[in-house]
Design a protein around this motif. Structure first.
Motif, PDB file in Angstrom:
ATOM      1  N   MET A   1       9.619 -11.212  17.399  1.00  0.00           N
ATOM      2  CA  MET A   1      10.871 -10.618  16.996  1.00  0.00           C
ATOM      3  C   MET A   1      11.226  -9.409  17.863  1.00  0.00           C
ATOM      4  O   MET A   1      12.011  -8.573  17.449  1.00  0.00           O
ATOM      5  N   THR A   2      10.698  -9.350  19.052  1.00  0.00           N
ATOM      6  CA  THR A   2      10.948  -8.207  19.925  1.00  0.00           C
ATOM      7  C   THR A   2      12.378  -8.165  20.444  1.00  0.00           C
ATOM      8  O   THR A   2      12.811  -7.144  20.959  1.00  0.00           O
ATOM      9  N   LYS A   3      13.131  -9.240  20.316  1.00  0.00           N
ATOM     10  CA  LYS A   3      14.525  -9.296  20.772  1.00  0.00           C
ATOM     11  C   LYS A   3      15.524  -9.048  19.647  1.00  0.00           C
ATOM     12  O   LYS A   3      16.730  -9.089  19.867  1.00  0.00           O
ATOM     13  N   LEU A   4      15.035  -8.785  18.441  1.00  0.00           N
ATOM     14  CA  LEU A   4      15.892  -8.578  17.283  1.00  0.00           C
ATOM     15  C   LEU A   4      16.854  -7.414  17.515  1.00  0.00           C
ATOM     16  O   LEU A   4      16.454  -6.340  17.945  1.00  0.00           O
ATOM     17  N   LYS A   5      18.139  -7.625  17.242  1.00  0.00           N
ATOM     18  CA  LYS A   5      19.152  -6.593  17.449  1.00  0.00           C
ATOM     19  C   LYS A   5      19.710  -6.030  16.140  1.00  0.00           C
ATOM     20  O   LYS A   5      20.171  -4.904  16.107  1.00  0.00           O
ATOM     21  N   THR A   6      19.662  -6.815  15.055  1.00  0.00           N
ATOM     22  CA  THR A   6      20.226  -6.379  13.780  1.00  0.00           C
ATOM     23  C   THR A   6      19.232  -6.654  12.663  1.00  0.00           C
ATOM     24  O   THR A   6      18.689  -7.749  12.570  1.00  0.00           O
ATOM     25  N   LEU A   7      19.024  -5.649  11.805  1.00  0.00           N
ATOM     26  CA  LEU A   7      18.149  -5.797  10.646  1.00  0.00           C
ATOM     27  C   LEU A   7      18.859  -5.213   9.429  1.00  0.00           C
ATOM     28  O   LEU A   7      19.188  -4.032   9.401  1.00  0.00           O
ATOM     29  N   TRP A   8      19.138  -6.064   8.448  1.00  0.00           N
ATOM     30  CA  TRP A   8      19.798  -5.656   7.212  1.00  0.00           C
ATOM     31  C   TRP A   8      18.840  -5.963   6.066  1.00  0.00           C
ATOM     32  O   TRP A   8      18.590  -7.136   5.787  1.00  0.00           O
ATOM     33  N   ILE A   9      18.316  -4.938   5.443  1.00  0.00           N
ATOM     34  CA  ILE A   9      17.378  -5.168   4.333  1.00  0.00           C
ATOM     35  C   ILE A   9      17.807  -4.393   3.091  1.00  0.00           C
ATOM     36  O   ILE A   9      16.988  -3.912   2.332  1.00  0.00           O
ATOM     37  N   GLY A  10      19.084  -4.293   2.872  1.00  0.00           N
ATOM     38  CA  GLY A  10      19.600  -3.570   1.714  1.00  0.00           C
ATOM     39  C   GLY A  10      19.637  -4.427   0.470  1.00  0.00           C
ATOM     40  O   GLY A  10      19.471  -5.644   0.515  1.00  0.00           O
ATOM     41  N   SER A  11      19.863  -3.745  -0.649  1.00  0.00           N
ATOM     42  CA  SER A  11      20.019  -4.393  -1.957  1.00  0.00           C
ATOM     43  C   SER A  11      18.860  -5.316  -2.287  1.00  0.00           C
ATOM     44  O   SER A  11      19.048  -6.483  -2.636  1.00  0.00           O
ATOM     45  N   ASN A  12      17.658  -4.790  -2.140  1.00  0.00           N
ATOM     46  CA  ASN A  12      16.449  -5.539  -2.467  1.00  0.00           C
ATOM     47  C   ASN A  12      15.601  -4.727  -3.428  1.00  0.00           C
ATOM     48  O   ASN A  12      15.924  -3.596  -3.758  1.00  0.00           O
ATOM     49  N   ASN A  13      14.509  -5.298  -3.820  1.00  0.00           N
ATOM     50  CA  ASN A  13      13.584  -4.612  -4.722  1.00  0.00           C
ATOM     51  C   ASN A  13      12.240  -4.399  -4.036  1.00  0.00           C
ATOM     52  O   ASN A  13      11.193  -4.624  -4.628  1.00  0.00           O
ATOM     53  N   PHE A  14      12.281  -3.981  -2.765  1.00  0.00           N
ATOM     54  CA  PHE A  14      11.040  -3.687  -2.059  1.00  0.00           C
ATOM     55  C   PHE A  14      10.376  -2.485  -2.718  1.00  0.00           C
ATOM     56  O   PHE A  14      11.021  -1.696  -3.413  1.00  0.00           O
ATOM     57  N   THR A  15       9.094  -2.327  -2.461  1.00  0.00           N
ATOM     58  CA  THR A  15       8.374  -1.165  -2.958  1.00  0.00           C
ATOM     59  C   THR A  15       7.575  -0.565  -1.815  1.00  0.00           C
ATOM     60  O   THR A  15       7.272  -1.240  -0.835  1.00  0.00           O
ATOM     61  N   GLY A  16       7.253   0.696  -1.955  1.00  0.00           N
ATOM     62  CA  GLY A  16       6.429   1.379  -0.967  1.00  0.00           C
ATOM     63  C   GLY A  16       7.265   2.139   0.054  1.00  0.00           C
ATOM     64  O   GLY A  16       8.490   2.194  -0.030  1.00  0.00           O
ATOM     65  N   LYS A  17       6.569   2.713   1.008  1.00  0.00           N
ATOM     66  CA  LYS A  17       7.218   3.509   2.051  1.00  0.00           C
ATOM     67  C   LYS A  17       7.859   2.610   3.098  1.00  0.00           C
ATOM     68  O   LYS A  17       7.494   1.446   3.237  1.00  0.00           O
ATOM     69  N   ILE A  18       8.797   3.179   3.851  1.00  0.00           N
ATOM     70  CA  ILE A  18       9.431   2.435   4.948  1.00  0.00           C
ATOM     71  C   ILE A  18       8.342   2.073   5.956  1.00  0.00           C
ATOM     72  O   ILE A  18       7.637   2.955   6.446  1.00  0.00           O
ATOM     73  N   PRO A  19       8.175   0.789   6.255  1.00  0.00           N
ATOM     74  CA  PRO A  19       7.114   0.395   7.197  1.00  0.00           C
ATOM     75  C   PRO A  19       7.444   0.799   8.634  1.00  0.00           C
ATOM     76  O   PRO A  19       8.607   0.865   9.017  1.00  0.00           O
ATOM     77  N   ASN A  20       6.408   1.060   9.400  1.00  0.00           N
ATOM     78  CA  ASN A  20       6.583   1.439  10.798  1.00  0.00           C
ATOM     79  C   ASN A  20       6.705   0.241  11.731  1.00  0.00           C
ATOM     80  O   ASN A  20       7.231   0.363  12.820  1.00  0.00           O
ATOM     81  N   TYR A  21       6.245  -0.932  11.328  1.00  0.00           N
ATOM     82  CA  TYR A  21       6.185  -2.052  12.269  1.00  0.00           C
ATOM     83  C   TYR A  21       7.542  -2.470  12.813  1.00  0.00           C
ATOM     84  O   TYR A  21       7.664  -2.809  13.976  1.00  0.00           O
ATOM     85  N   PHE A  22       8.593  -2.451  12.001  1.00  0.00           N
ATOM     86  CA  PHE A  22       9.881  -2.873  12.548  1.00  0.00           C
ATOM     87  C   PHE A  22      10.516  -1.790  13.400  1.00  0.00           C
ATOM     88  O   PHE A  22      11.447  -2.057  14.155  1.00  0.00           O
ATOM     89  N   LEU A  23      10.007  -0.591  13.345  1.00  0.00           N
ATOM     90  CA  LEU A  23      10.532   0.473  14.195  1.00  0.00           C
ATOM     91  C   LEU A  23      10.040   0.341  15.634  1.00  0.00           C
ATOM     92  O   LEU A  23      10.449   1.085  16.502  1.00  0.00           O
ATOM     93  N   SER A  24       9.171  -0.620  15.887  1.00  0.00           N
ATOM     94  CA  SER A  24       8.714  -0.867  17.255  1.00  0.00           C
ATOM     95  C   SER A  24       9.587  -1.912  17.959  1.00  0.00           C
ATOM     96  O   SER A  24       9.364  -2.221  19.115  1.00  0.00           O
TER      97      SER A  24
END
Length: 102
Positions: free
Chosen positions: A1-24
């Motif tokens: 997924m290194t070419k990913l340009k858009t990430l929309w993860i709103g309106s969900n029921n995730f838990t925990g801290k914002i992960p660092n992996y997608f920030l790479s």
């Protein structure tokens, strides 16, 4: 997924801290995490995403944090950080010449 340009993860029921992996994902241009259920603080590694033009984060629970370092995001057009427990807004924001919505 290194070419990913858009990430929309709103309106969900995730838990925990914002992960660092997608920030790479260095090609990311648009990131939206509104009402995601995630906790702050906003990771400092966000500053590595220099191609960002759209950033919308809202409704983070958890501890307060400093404003993320966005000074290298020269193409930022939309910046929305609402209810993120951020302490202060840095002065360099006024130098972001492409910014249209704050």
């Amino acid at each position: 997924m290194t070419k990913l340009k858009t990430l929309w993860i709103g309106s969900n029921n995730f838990t925990g801290k914002i992960p660092n992996y997608f920030l790479s994902w260095k090609e990311l241009e648009m990131l939206e995490m509104q009402g995601s259920g995630l906790e702050g603080p906003i990771p400092p590694s966000l500053s590595a995403l220099t191609k960002m033009s759209y950033l919308a984060i809202s409704d983070l629970s958890g501890e307060s944090s400093d404003f993320p370092n966005l000074s290298n995001m020269k193409d930022m057009q939309t910046l929305m950080l609402r209810s993120c427990n951020i302490r202060t807004i840095p002065e360099y924001i006024s130098n972001m010449t492409c910014l249209k919505l704050l």
